[in-house]
Design a protein around this motif. Structure first.
Motif, mmCIF file in Angstrom:
data_model
loop_
_atom_site.group_PDB
_atom_site.id
_atom_site.type_symbol
_atom_site.label_atom_id
_atom_site.label_comp_id
_atom_site.label_asym_id
_atom_site.label_seq_id
_atom_site.Cartn_x
_atom_site.Cartn_y
_atom_site.Cartn_z
ATOM 1 N N VAL A 61 -12.530 -6.924 -6.665
ATOM 2 C CA VAL A 61 -11.609 -6.168 -6.747
ATOM 3 C C VAL A 61 -11.739 -5.167 -5.489
ATOM 4 O O VAL A 61 -12.866 -4.817 -6.358
ATOM 5 C CB VAL A 61 -11.244 -6.023 -8.456
ATOM 6 N N ALA A 62 -10.939 -4.371 -5.692
ATOM 7 C CA ALA A 62 -11.203 -3.231 -5.270
ATOM 8 C C ALA A 62 -9.953 -2.220 -5.070
ATOM 9 O O ALA A 62 -9.140 -2.955 -4.926
ATOM 10 C CB ALA A 62 -12.123 -3.016 -2.995
ATOM 11 N N SER A 63 -10.382 -0.968 -5.394
ATOM 12 C CA SER A 63 -8.702 0.075 -5.032
ATOM 13 C C SER A 63 -9.729 1.338 -4.048
ATOM 14 O O SER A 63 -10.535 1.784 -4.117
ATOM 15 C CB SER A 63 -8.977 0.145 -6.513
ATOM 16 N N GLN A 64 -8.271 1.680 -3.388
ATOM 17 C CA GLN A 64 -8.296 3.384 -3.405
ATOM 18 C C GLN A 64 -6.968 3.862 -3.595
ATOM 19 O O GLN A 64 -6.109 3.624 -4.000
ATOM 20 C CB GLN A 64 -8.303 3.358 -1.513
ATOM 21 N N LYS A 65 -6.990 5.476 -3.753
ATOM 22 C CA LYS A 65 -6.496 6.339 -4.412
ATOM 23 C C LYS A 65 -6.110 6.827 -2.810
ATOM 24 O O LYS A 65 -6.697 7.346 -2.013
ATOM 25 C CB LYS A 65 -7.302 7.489 -5.178
ATOM 26 N N PHE A 66 -5.003 7.059 -3.107
ATOM 27 C CA PHE A 66 -4.076 8.342 -2.474
ATOM 28 C C PHE A 66 -3.253 9.372 -3.385
ATOM 29 O O PHE A 66 -2.614 9.205 -4.740
ATOM 30 C CB PHE A 66 -3.010 7.227 -1.586
ATOM 31 N N THR A 67 -2.867 10.497 -2.490
ATOM 32 C CA THR A 67 -2.517 11.779 -3.196
ATOM 33 C C THR A 67 -1.399 11.803 -2.141
ATOM 34 O O THR A 67 -1.409 12.014 -0.867
ATOM 35 C CB THR A 67 -3.534 12.939 -3.060
ATOM 36 N N VAL A 68 -0.139 12.400 -3.109
ATOM 37 C CA VAL A 68 0.712 13.075 -1.863
ATOM 38 C C VAL A 68 1.317 14.435 -1.892
ATOM 39 O O VAL A 68 0.613 14.915 -2.385
ATOM 40 C CB VAL A 68 2.857 12.762 -3.103
ATOM 41 N N THR A 69 1.372 14.411 -0.098
ATOM 42 C CA THR A 69 0.731 16.092 0.044
ATOM 43 C C THR A 69 2.537 16.217 -0.221
ATOM 44 O O THR A 69 3.657 15.365 0.110
ATOM 45 C CB THR A 69 0.518 15.729 1.385
ATOM 46 N N GLU A 70 2.681 17.538 0.496
ATOM 47 C CA GLU A 70 3.793 18.303 0.735
ATOM 48 C C GLU A 70 4.624 17.860 2.036
ATOM 49 O O GLU A 70 4.022 18.160 2.638
ATOM 50 C CB GLU A 70 3.594 19.968 1.082
#
Length: 250
Positions: free
Chosen positions: A241-250
């Motif tokens: 298993v591996a994962s990655q976060k992402f953030t919503v930008t304006e």
């Protein structure tokens, strides 16, 4: 004869109208008009059901305590709470549940997986110093999210993984994808993955790259954090298993 509480009913009607309007305004903007229409309807239905339950709950509480003069206010508060409770996690759950429901009703709308072979057996063998005595080896090399990611847009997720076998023969592989959202309380909530969650394939040994595009809710606030998780399993071994976060930008 018991006097009918018309004030409470009026508040419920107003609350329902407001929630229906906001639900449509915040619905998914999709390139696929049919899917877009379906998601809107599912979101409105979810909001309406929550609003109805919330309104009844709020009204009942006030009537039990005999504060009839506040019954209308309680119904309105209950309707709003029932329709849109949950903050970031609640909105995301409703959005991705609506997409999942539409895919189940119309299987042909679900996007096909895009898994391509990017390195052959010999290249990977040299790269990881693979030995046949290791048996079947699986590894997730990377999970990357192309940015920036904006509300009403898509998060493109590229996941690279390798599968190696002792004799270079093909082998069955299970690929799984999951999606999580970070709520207002800082805790993660798993939401319905918008597409193929689990797939079984037979791959030639080497490196493969999986590309998926995750739609982002139109009402996603800037700063909202999501985590996409990718796993691969073969040879009756535990998934890697591996994962990655992402953030919503304006």
């Amino acid at each position: 004869m018991r006097k009918e509480n018309t004030t409470g009913k009026a508040y419920i009607a107003v609350a329902m109208a407001v929630l229906f309007t906001s639900g449509v305004a915040q619905a998914q903007e999709s390139a696929n008009d049919e899917l877009n229409s379906c998601v809107k309807k599912e979101q409105v239905m979810t909001t309406a059901k929550g609003a109805g339950i919330g309104a009844i709950t709020g009204l009942t509480a006030m009537l039990v305590t005999h504060k009839n003069q506040d019954a209308g206010k309680a119904a309105l508060i209950g309707a709003v709470a029932g329709g849109v409770a949950g903050g970031i996690a609640g909105f995301a759950t409703a959005y991705y549940t609506a997409i999942d429901t539409c895919y189940k009703k119309n299987p042909s709308w679900m996007p096909e997986s895009n898994i391509q072979r990017t390195k052959d057996y010999d290249n990977v063998k040299k790269q990881i110093h693979y030995r046949p005595s290791q048996g079947i080896v699986t590894r997730v090399e990377s999970v990357n999210v192309a940015g920036p990611v904006k509300a009403a847009g898509q998060a493109e997720v590229d996941s690279a993984f390798i599968v190696m076998t002792p004799d270079g023969a093909e082998t069955p592989v299970t690929v799984e994808r999951k999606l999580f959202v970070l709520g207002d309380d800082g805790k993660e909530t798993e939401v319905k993955f918008p597409g193929q969650t689990s797939e079984n394939h037979t791959f030639e040994p080497g490196e493969q790259t999986d590309v998926v595009r995750i739609p982002v809710p139109p009402d996603a606030k800037a700063g909202s954090v999501y985590r996409v998780q990718f796993s691969v399993a073969a040879g009756e071994k535990a998934p890697v298993v591996a994962s990655q976060k992402f953030t919503v930008t304006e």
